[in-house]
Design an enzyme around this catalytic site. Structure first.
Site, PDB file in Angstrom:
ATOM      1  N   THR A  95     -23.686   1.268  11.875  1.00  0.00           N
ATOM      2  CA  THR A  95     -22.733   0.759  12.861  1.00  0.00           C
ATOM      3  C   THR A  95     -22.065   1.938  13.552  1.00  0.00           C
ATOM      4  O   THR A  95     -21.386   2.731  12.911  1.00  0.00           O
ATOM      5  CB  THR A  95     -21.676  -0.124  12.170  1.00  0.00           C
ATOM      6  OG1 THR A  95     -22.329  -1.243  11.587  1.00  0.00           O
ATOM      7  CG2 THR A  95     -20.633  -0.626  13.161  1.00  0.00           C
ATOM      8  N   LYS A 171     -22.889  -5.767  17.825  1.00  0.00           N
ATOM      9  CA  LYS A 171     -22.283  -5.542  16.510  1.00  0.00           C
ATOM     10  C   LYS A 171     -20.780  -5.282  16.637  1.00  0.00           C
ATOM     11  O   LYS A 171     -19.979  -5.758  15.830  1.00  0.00           O
ATOM     12  CB  LYS A 171     -22.985  -4.360  15.829  1.00  0.00           C
ATOM     13  CG  LYS A 171     -22.320  -3.840  14.576  1.00  0.00           C
ATOM     14  CD  LYS A 171     -22.632  -4.633  13.319  1.00  0.00           C
ATOM     15  CE  LYS A 171     -21.831  -4.081  12.142  1.00  0.00           C
ATOM     16  NZ  LYS A 171     -22.260  -4.489  10.846  1.00  0.00           N
ATOM     17  N   LYS A 239     -12.550   1.322   9.359  1.00  0.00           N
ATOM     18  CA  LYS A 239     -13.653   1.977  10.067  1.00  0.00           C
ATOM     19  C   LYS A 239     -14.196   1.083  11.186  1.00  0.00           C
ATOM     20  O   LYS A 239     -14.321   1.531  12.342  1.00  0.00           O
ATOM     21  CB  LYS A 239     -14.782   2.297   9.076  1.00  0.00           C
ATOM     22  CG  LYS A 239     -16.072   2.782   9.734  1.00  0.00           C
ATOM     23  CD  LYS A 239     -17.149   3.117   8.707  1.00  0.00           C
ATOM     24  CE  LYS A 239     -17.927   1.906   8.197  1.00  0.00           C
ATOM     25  NZ  LYS A 239     -18.796   1.276   9.196  1.00  0.00           N
TER      26      LYS A 239
END
Lengths: 292, 292
Positions: A95, A171, A239
């Site tokens: 990611t 995403k 994150k």
């Protein structure tokens, strides 16, 4: 597609390499932790000391590292890109912010090699069951070439666009909703707590109403526990919502709901609770709104 | 429970009275609009000129008015409470702030009459199908007494507590999640739009992922339309998130996600779009983040 180089044998990478082995691929894997490499070898893969060694003779190079910086380190400084055969395909599954993916893709494509931007969702459970959701952006022919690899790893495989970075956008938006939904559920349950209404009853009502969300159903019950098992840590959303906000900064787009959710996760992490289950972002509301 | 007085024959009240008639109750209804009273009479109910007249000889007095102020006007200034037989039960079904419900209940209980705090969800569709969700707070015996009435109106009937206001808390928290989920979906879809990723594809990915919410599935597709049909207006969430924020103020609790969502609906209403479908809160993001 016979031989897969795999960089990053962590919580996600380890089960993913096992799924690839089970599907008949040869897997050449590497990780900074020797124990992770040994586990791959024990499972029937080939443990390599460096990403460059893993990339030799590979048809595709899959990157399941922590972030864009690690992907760049393996590909460029680490020499994996140059070690990959000219017809090899780089598949970035970590990611990363969309702009970072586009920048990596540009460097890869400049060498004549092909690139797929393919982040996943589904977590460790999805990786272990080979039921990941894969959001891939690449030209049609490149997507078709790596499809058998994705079929070994996931169940919901989406070709979301032809431009590197578009997978990362999907995403990113996915994580925006996930993170914000956890914070919203926490806000609602903490208000109910403050007003003396039973949270379990509330979850029963809302689980079948227009207030329902996947996160409410999954994280809601754990928000009512004092110290639940950790399925995904607060620091993961520190994150991931950080990547969402980075995507917003890169695009110069205000994302106020996500930004606020990020603050609540950050505050929890700053209180030393980053390793707690992400449902415990509700503690940020308790600290904010409760006496004592 | 044979005769029901019903105050407020609007979009919700009209189908609710029809459901009560279908279940065999006698319904004495009133509304400020004569046409609404005529419709009730045509359906087999008894149209009354005032709330006080409706309340005479009724076993229960149901209030499905716009807000707490209208409920107070009908009950107290309008004389409905005193007109209700001493053993009558007041059932407040409008969406009101929890503290306002508690204050109304106190006045009702002071006359010796019983009180049920019973907001609903499910909208006009749920009312028409007699499939409302009902969140009732009352002592056990009072809840048991009105249960047959609720059974005629709804499908998911929850006894959420014994104290007036607790039903309103459940409805408030439900609306907090609903309103915030619409704003979060709009934020994500607007970001995707800005970054050139197809919204329909994104909805397909997220509809089956941990990013899913009931609102994403329902409002998401309409966010991609320029001028969708109105199933629920922006101004409804201006009102409902206003009640959420009022509940927060009354309890002295910070509700930052709901407060931010409220601002986005308010801004849309202030641009003259209050009657548009609530999915169009996405226009607040387009105005904020897009050129032109």
């Amino acid at each position: 597609m016979k031989t897969i180089a795999f960089v990053g044998l962590g919580a996600m990478g380890q089960p993913m390499t096992r799924a690839l082995l089970a599907a008949g691929f040869a897997v050449r894997g590497t990780d900074v932790r020797p124990a992770a490499c040994e586990a791959l070898a024990a499972a029937g893969g080939i443990a390599c000391h460096t990403a460059a060694t893993a990339a030799e003779d590979a048809d595709a190079l899959l990157l399941m590292v922590v972030d864009a910086a690690q992907a760049e380190a393996a590909l460029f400084a680490g020499g994996a890109l140059n070690a990959l055969p000219p017809e090899g395909i780089v598949v970035l599954m970590a990611t990363c912010p969309p702009a970072a993916v586009a920048a990596i893709a540009e460097k890869v494509l400049a060498t004549g090699r092909r690139f797929v931007d393919a982040p996943v969702s589904g977590g460790v459970a999805g990786a272990t069951a080979a039921k990941l959701t894969i959001m891939a952006a690449a030209p049609d022919d490149v997507f078709a070439a790596v499809r058998p690899v994705f079929a070994a790893l996931g169940q919901r495989i989406f070709h979301v666009g032809d431009t590197p970075g578009q997978g990362a956008v999907v995403k990113t938006v996915n994580q925006l909703l996930c993170g914000a939904h956890i914070a919203v559920a926490a806000e609602g349950l903490a208000l109910a707590e403050k007003l003396g209404v039973d949270g379990r009853m509330l979850l029963e009502v809302m689980g079948g109403s227009s207030a329902a969300s996947w996160m409410l159903g999954d994280r809601g019950p754990r928000m009512l526990e004092a110290d639940p098992i950790v399925t995904s840590a607060i620091d993961i959303f520190v994150k991931d919502l950080g990547i969402v906000m980075q995507a917003g900064r890169d695009a110069r787009a205000a994302l106020p709901m996500a930004g606020l959710a990020h603050q609540l996760f950050l505050a929890a992490s700053g209180r030393g609770e980053g390793a707690a289950d992400d449902s415990q972002v509700i503690r940020s509301y308790r600290r904010l709104n409760f006496i004592g």
